[in-house]
Design a protein around this motif. Structure first.
Motif, PDB file in Angstrom:
ATOM      1  N   ASN A   1      13.071  45.110  14.580  1.00  0.00           N
ATOM      2  CA  ASN A   1      14.298  45.440  15.309  1.00  0.00           C
ATOM      3  C   ASN A   1      15.287  46.213  14.447  1.00  0.00           C
ATOM      4  N   ILE A   2      15.362  45.866  13.176  1.00  0.00           N
ATOM      5  CA  ILE A   2      16.299  46.536  12.272  1.00  0.00           C
ATOM      6  C   ILE A   2      15.893  47.997  12.077  1.00  0.00           C
ATOM      7  N   ILE A   3      14.597  48.228  11.885  1.00  0.00           N
ATOM      8  CA  ILE A   3      14.096  49.593  11.719  1.00  0.00           C
ATOM      9  C   ILE A   3      14.306  50.392  13.007  1.00  0.00           C
ATOM     10  N   CYS A   4      13.982  49.786  14.144  1.00  0.00           N
ATOM     11  CA  CYS A   4      14.140  50.465  15.437  1.00  0.00           C
ATOM     12  C   CYS A   4      15.608  50.752  15.746  1.00  0.00           C
ATOM     13  N   ALA A   5      16.490  49.827  15.370  1.00  0.00           N
ATOM     14  CA  ALA A   5      17.925  50.031  15.602  1.00  0.00           C
ATOM     15  C   ALA A   5      18.416  51.252  14.844  1.00  0.00           C
ATOM     16  N   TYR A   6      17.940  51.416  13.610  1.00  0.00           N
ATOM     17  CA  TYR A   6      18.330  52.597  12.831  1.00  0.00           C
ATOM     18  C   TYR A   6      17.802  53.878  13.473  1.00  0.00           C
ATOM     19  N   ILE A   7      16.542  53.864  13.855  1.00  0.00           N
ATOM     20  CA  ILE A   7      15.937  55.049  14.466  1.00  0.00           C
ATOM     21  C   ILE A   7      16.634  55.395  15.775  1.00  0.00           C
ATOM     22  N   LEU A   8      17.060  54.371  16.532  1.00  0.00           N
ATOM     23  CA  LEU A   8      17.775  54.618  17.785  1.00  0.00           C
ATOM     24  C   LEU A   8      19.136  55.252  17.509  1.00  0.00           C
ATOM     25  N   LEU A   9      19.866  54.758  16.505  1.00  0.00           N
ATOM     26  CA  LEU A   9      21.149  55.362  16.139  1.00  0.00           C
ATOM     27  C   LEU A   9      20.946  56.792  15.641  1.00  0.00           C
ATOM     28  N   LEU A  10      19.905  56.998  14.839  1.00  0.00           N
ATOM     29  CA  LEU A  10      19.608  58.333  14.330  1.00  0.00           C
ATOM     30  C   LEU A  10      19.271  59.293  15.464  1.00  0.00           C
TER      31      LEU A  10
END
Length: 366
Positions: free
Chosen positions: A305-314
């Motif tokens: 979730n942490i990795i996906c959250a970053y990719i979503l913000l990016l």
């Protein structure tokens, strides 16, 4: 991080073996000359994690640069650098209840960064690069026959698994759905080759699963663990009440939610849609899949979730950047959206201050 360094010392002393996701531990051990000196290993770990964070910044900067073709103008280059730098610190936005009542900024939320888990930090640039490269393969006109990109993506999949497999848990099923959606009989051979990285990844994941849960290789806890279906949001409800979960999710993803509200066309953007599907699938995994046994409260199925959250913000920032530079966009909407982005950034700075001054109330280390 101290626990990870300690686990390497156990390996060097013959008390344990490497875990199946061994790569970061082995590289750290190798660069420390297989020393058992904690100071030396800590310094090397800091260097490796700093390089990983730099890689996260550089890859993000290139992704943002791709959408601004005339970025030769200095102010645009500077803007891209500023956004890329800010993304490194972006965090879930706190509210009165979680900050003053629960006294938790991290637990129970989905931030886009962590500072306490070495393997998550180490895998970040590999996961972002895999996301970026996979996007290019989704192009219907992309000819994957004899493509070097397929081999590179396969390598990235394997490297992700060997550092920390969390991102591949969501990457494999979501990527398969995107590939099936675009599959055509006319180009069946070329399209079938696009599944090759997924096939290799699933094989490696299966072998890793057998190693961890059947042979208990490299485990640092006593007792046998297995995978099971838990009650909805079982893990997160250890830290926040059930009624607060939707609010926690909202403040974790305020920037992409605001972008969807003001720009519905973002849902047609493949990068954003791919990132959104990865995030949703990751949340579903963390909501229902838990480990049974001594690791039930470790939350090992939340890291994706942490990795996906970053990719979503990016991906959100990548979509909005051309609109920010456009003179035709509503100024008020620009101000609102990038104010929300700044709140994510300032929340990350606040989190670092909290870590320094308040310490262990805000983190857990697994």
């Amino acid at each position: 991080m101290n626990l990870h360094i300690e686990s390497i010392i156990w390996v060097n002393n013959g008390q344990s073996s490497y875990s199946p996701h061994f790569l970061f531990f082995f590289i750290l051990n190798f660069l420390s000359f297989f020393s058992s000196n904690v100071t030396i290993m800590t310094l090397v770990a800091v260097l490796l994690l700093a390089i990983s964070t730099l890689g996260k910044y550089v890859i993000s900067k290139y992704m943002l640069s791709e959408v601004v073709l005339d970025s030769k103008f200095e102010y645009k280059v500077l803007l891209i650098k500023v956004i890329s730098f800010a993304l490194i610190f972006c965090f879930a936005i706190p509210d009165v209840y979680n900050f003053f009542v629960l006294e938790k900024m991290y637990l129970g939320r989905i931030p886009s960064v962590v500072w306490h888990n070495s393997t998550v930090i180490a895998v970040f640039p590999l996961a972002i690069l895999l996301f970026w490269k996979q996007l290019k393969i989704f192009d219907k006109n992309y000819n994957s026959l004899w493509s070097k990109d397929i081999w590179f993506i396969t390598l990235l999949v394997v490297l992700n698994i060997f550092v920390k497999p969390s991102f591949i848990f969501v990457y494999a099923p979501v990527t398969a759905l995107f590939l099936v959606k675009d599959f055509t009989l006319e180009k069946r051979i070329s399209h079938s080759i696009k599944f090759f990285p997924l096939f290799i990844g699933l094989v490696v994941l299966f072998l890793q699963y057998i190693s961890i849960y059947y042979y208990q290789t490299g485990t640092f806890v006593s007792g046998k663990s297995s995978l099971t279906i838990g009650a909805p949001f079982e893990f997160v409800r250890n830290f926040i009440p059930a009624w607060y979960i939707p609010i926690a999710l909202f403040f974790s993803f305020a920037f992409p939610i605001a972008a969807i509200y003001y720009h519905r066309d973002i849902l047609k953007n493949k990068a954003f849609l791919y990132a959104l599907c990865l995030t949703i699938f990751g949340i579903l995994i963390s909501a229902f899949i838990v480990e049974d046994g001594p690791r039930r409260l470790h939350g090992n199925f939340t890291w994706q979730n942490i990795i996906c959250a970053y990719i979503l913000l990016l991906s959100t920032a990548t979509f909005l950047l051309p609109k920010l530079l456009s003179k035709n966009e509503d100024v008020k909407i620009k101000i609102i959206l990038w104010t929300v982005f700044m709140l994510h950034f300032l929340s990350g700075i606040l989190y670092l201050f909290k870590l320094y001054f308040v310490d262990s109330k805000l983190v857990h280390a697994h």
